[in-house]
Design an enzyme around this catalytic site. Structure first.
Site, short mmCIF file in Angstrom:
data_model
loop_
_atom_site.label_atom_id
_atom_site.label_comp_id
_atom_site.label_asym_id
_atom_site.label_seq_id
_atom_site.Cartn_x
_atom_site.Cartn_y
_atom_site.Cartn_z
N ASP A 111 46.79 39.14 26.62
CA ASP A 111 46.18 38.07 27.21
C ASP A 111 44.78 38.22 27.13
OD1 ASP A 111 46.34 35.84 28.93
OD2 ASP A 111 45.13 37.19 30.19
N HIS A 156 41.67 27.39 30.89
CA HIS A 156 41.47 28.54 31.77
C HIS A 156 41.63 28.12 33.27
CE1 HIS A 156 40.00 32.75 32.12
NE2 HIS A 156 40.75 32.60 33.03
N LYS A 205 41.80 31.52 26.05
CA LYS A 205 41.72 30.42 27.32
C LYS A 205 40.35 29.50 26.94
CE LYS A 205 44.14 33.47 30.32
NZ LYS A 205 43.66 34.64 30.33
N TYR A 240 36.29 36.58 29.61
CA TYR A 240 36.14 38.21 29.79
C TYR A 240 35.20 38.63 29.03
CZ TYR A 240 40.88 36.85 31.56
OH TYR A 240 41.82 36.33 32.22
N1 LIG Z 1 44.22 32.90 34.10
C1 LIG Z 1 43.30 33.44 34.92
O1 LIG Z 1 42.62 32.82 35.63
C2 LIG Z 1 43.65 34.95 35.37
C3 LIG Z 1 42.93 35.46 36.45
C4 LIG Z 1 43.18 36.97 36.71
C5 LIG Z 1 43.62 37.61 35.69
N2 LIG Z 1 44.15 36.98 34.60
C6 LIG Z 1 44.75 38.01 33.59
O2 LIG Z 1 45.59 38.56 34.00
C7 LIG Z 1 45.57 40.18 33.90
C8 LIG Z 1 46.12 40.99 35.01
O3 LIG Z 1 45.53 40.62 36.17
P1 LIG Z 1 44.39 41.58 36.99
O4 LIG Z 1 43.52 42.06 35.97
O5 LIG Z 1 43.65 40.37 38.08
O6 LIG Z 1 45.34 42.51 37.85
P2 LIG Z 1 46.40 43.38 37.59
O7 LIG Z 1 46.86 43.62 36.28
O8 LIG Z 1 47.49 43.09 38.99
O9 LIG Z 1 45.76 44.90 38.33
C9 LIG Z 1 44.78 45.38 37.25
C10 LIG Z 1 44.45 46.74 38.15
O10 LIG Z 1 45.58 47.52 38.59
C11 LIG Z 1 45.08 48.92 38.10
N3 LIG Z 1 46.43 49.39 37.37
C12 LIG Z 1 46.80 49.17 36.10
N4 LIG Z 1 48.04 49.68 36.17
C13 LIG Z 1 48.46 50.48 37.05
C14 LIG Z 1 49.20 51.32 37.49
N5 LIG Z 1 50.52 51.62 36.80
N6 LIG Z 1 49.16 51.81 38.86
C15 LIG Z 1 48.11 51.66 39.49
N7 LIG Z 1 47.07 50.77 39.43
C16 LIG Z 1 47.30 50.34 37.91
C17 LIG Z 1 44.00 48.54 36.79
O11 LIG Z 1 43.13 49.84 36.79
P3 LIG Z 1 43.09 50.52 35.36
O12 LIG Z 1 42.45 49.55 34.43
O13 LIG Z 1 42.03 51.52 35.69
O14 LIG Z 1 44.44 50.97 35.06
C18 LIG Z 1 43.36 47.57 37.64
O15 LIG Z 1 42.50 48.00 38.73
C19 LIG Z 1 43.80 39.96 33.62
O16 LIG Z 1 43.46 41.23 33.13
C20 LIG Z 1 44.04 38.93 32.85
O17 LIG Z 1 44.31 39.09 31.47
C21 LIG Z 1 44.22 35.71 34.25
#
Ligand SMILES: NC(=O)c1ccc[n+]([C@@H]2O[C@H](COP(=O)([O-])OP(=O)(O)OC[C@H]3O[C@@H](n4cnc5c(N)ncnc54)[C@H](OP(=O)(O)O)[C@@H]3O)[C@@H](O)[C@H]2O)c1
Length: 325
Positions: free
Chosen positions: A46, A112, A79, A51
């Protein structure tokens, strides 16, 4: 436990149910993370222009295509950013993304956000008339941008979709064009189950991808991975709390895109765990009377003066997404 399963989209294409998120993956981290992920078996990545790390993702892709994986076995989502919503800008932005990634096509291209900004070099153009806010483009509608997405050549994008769209936004673009988005990528985790959107998507054949499946990584709030109920179920299943949260999403039929730049987490997050009905209900109960949406741009700095989701925090906003119908 097993590696992420595959599901079929309305286009007939396959998507792995667990993908790698890349938001806030820093330079010097994301190249490594993508390479590790693909070597470990991830096929769904993704990505997004905003980003600002797609060059590095491209460097990682160069290392793994074709030695580890064929391009056609990867599923790449990116996106279009809010500054490129005008019809004449959408394909240009796509071309930039393709060149950054070093690929000829994307598997999925999403709008997006249902919000258009003034076009320019700045991703968040300051509004001179509204201090502290982003300058919005209130002329270009969601329908205008959706029509430009529909017009993109199939040789460059296999499927098109949206992100952060509500039922009202999706109904507007379908009404105007008759074209149903293949995917809506939305925030979803046990604190934000989005039941109405899930039912609507099912009826329309729209696949949902859940972002921030572990809860948001920006807020000063206890993380969902530290929630006692998540830990309890994880212990019972000999799984990690993150695997339990990802499993909650996959059980609902979502594809789920946890972000990590840490090798052990990248690997363990990809192990698909199954929740029993009983465990699923325990995790779902976390969100009962506890509705929490983390990603609300009205609270960003700079602020987007727009009410997207109708959350209480957004009520003071002076604009709404421009539907175009
Ligand atoms: N379309 C949109 O508007 C939108 C908005 C937000 C996000 N997204 C997409 O969705 C993806 C995921 O969402 P997100 O980044 O907001 O949040 P997430 O994936 O729910 O959480 C990421 C956080 O959790 C930590 N983490 C990862 N694996 C873990 C584990 N096994 N145990 C504990 N902590 C862990 C990561 O740190 P470390 O990296 O240090 O492991 C990071 O701080 C994004 O990266 C992006 O690609 C899209």
């Amino acid at each position: 436990m097993s590696f992420a399963k595959t599901i079929t989209l309305s286009t007939g294409a396959s998507i792995r149910q667990i993908g790698l998120g890349t938001w806030l993956s820093q330079p010097k981290e994301v190249e490594n993370a993508v390479e590790i992920a693909v070597r470990h078996g991830y096929r769904h990545l993704d990505l997004a222009a905003i980003y600002q790390n797609q060059d590095e993702v491209g460097a990682a892709l160069k290392k793994v295509i074709p030695s580890v994986v064929k391009r056609e076995d990867l599923f790449l989502t990116s996106k279009v950013w809010n500054t490129s919503h005008k019809s004449e800008l959408v394909e240009k932005e796509l071309d930039k993304t393709l060149s950054q990634l070093g690929v000829d096509y994307l598997d999925l291209y999403l709008i997006h956000w249902p919000v258009s900004f003034k076009h320019g070099d700045d991703y968040f153009p300051a509004d001179p008339k509204n201090p502290g806010c982003v300058e919005l483009d209130t002329v270009t509608s969601l329908v205008d941008t959706w029509k430009a997405m529909i017009a993109l050549p199939k040789s460059k994008v296999r499927a098109i979709g949206v992100s952060n769209f509500t039922i009202e936004h999706i109904e507007a673009i379908i009404k105007a064009t008759g074209v149903v988005p293949t995917v809506n990528q939305i925030e979803s985790h046990p604190l934000l189950p989005q039941d109405d959107l899930v039912a609507f998507a099912k009826e329309k054949g729209i696949h949902l991808t859940a972002y921030s499946p572990l809860g948001n990584n920006l807020k000063d709030k206890p993380k969902l991975t530290e929630h006692p109920k998540v830990i309890e179920v994880a212990k019972k299943l000999d799984a990690t709390p993150a695997q339990v949260l990802v499993a909650w999403g996959t059980r609902r039929g979502f594809s789920v895109i946890p972000k990590s730049v840490q090798e052990n987490r990248i690997k363990s997050n990809f192990q698909q765990v199954e929740l029993s009905q009983e465990d699923f209900e325990v995790i779902s109960a976390i969100g009962k009377n506890n509705h929490t949406r983390f990603n609300i741009p009205f609270g960003y700095t700079p602020k987007w003066d727009v009410n997207i989701f109708d959350e209480p925090e957004e009520k003071p906003a002076t604009t709404r997404p421009v539907l175009g119908i």
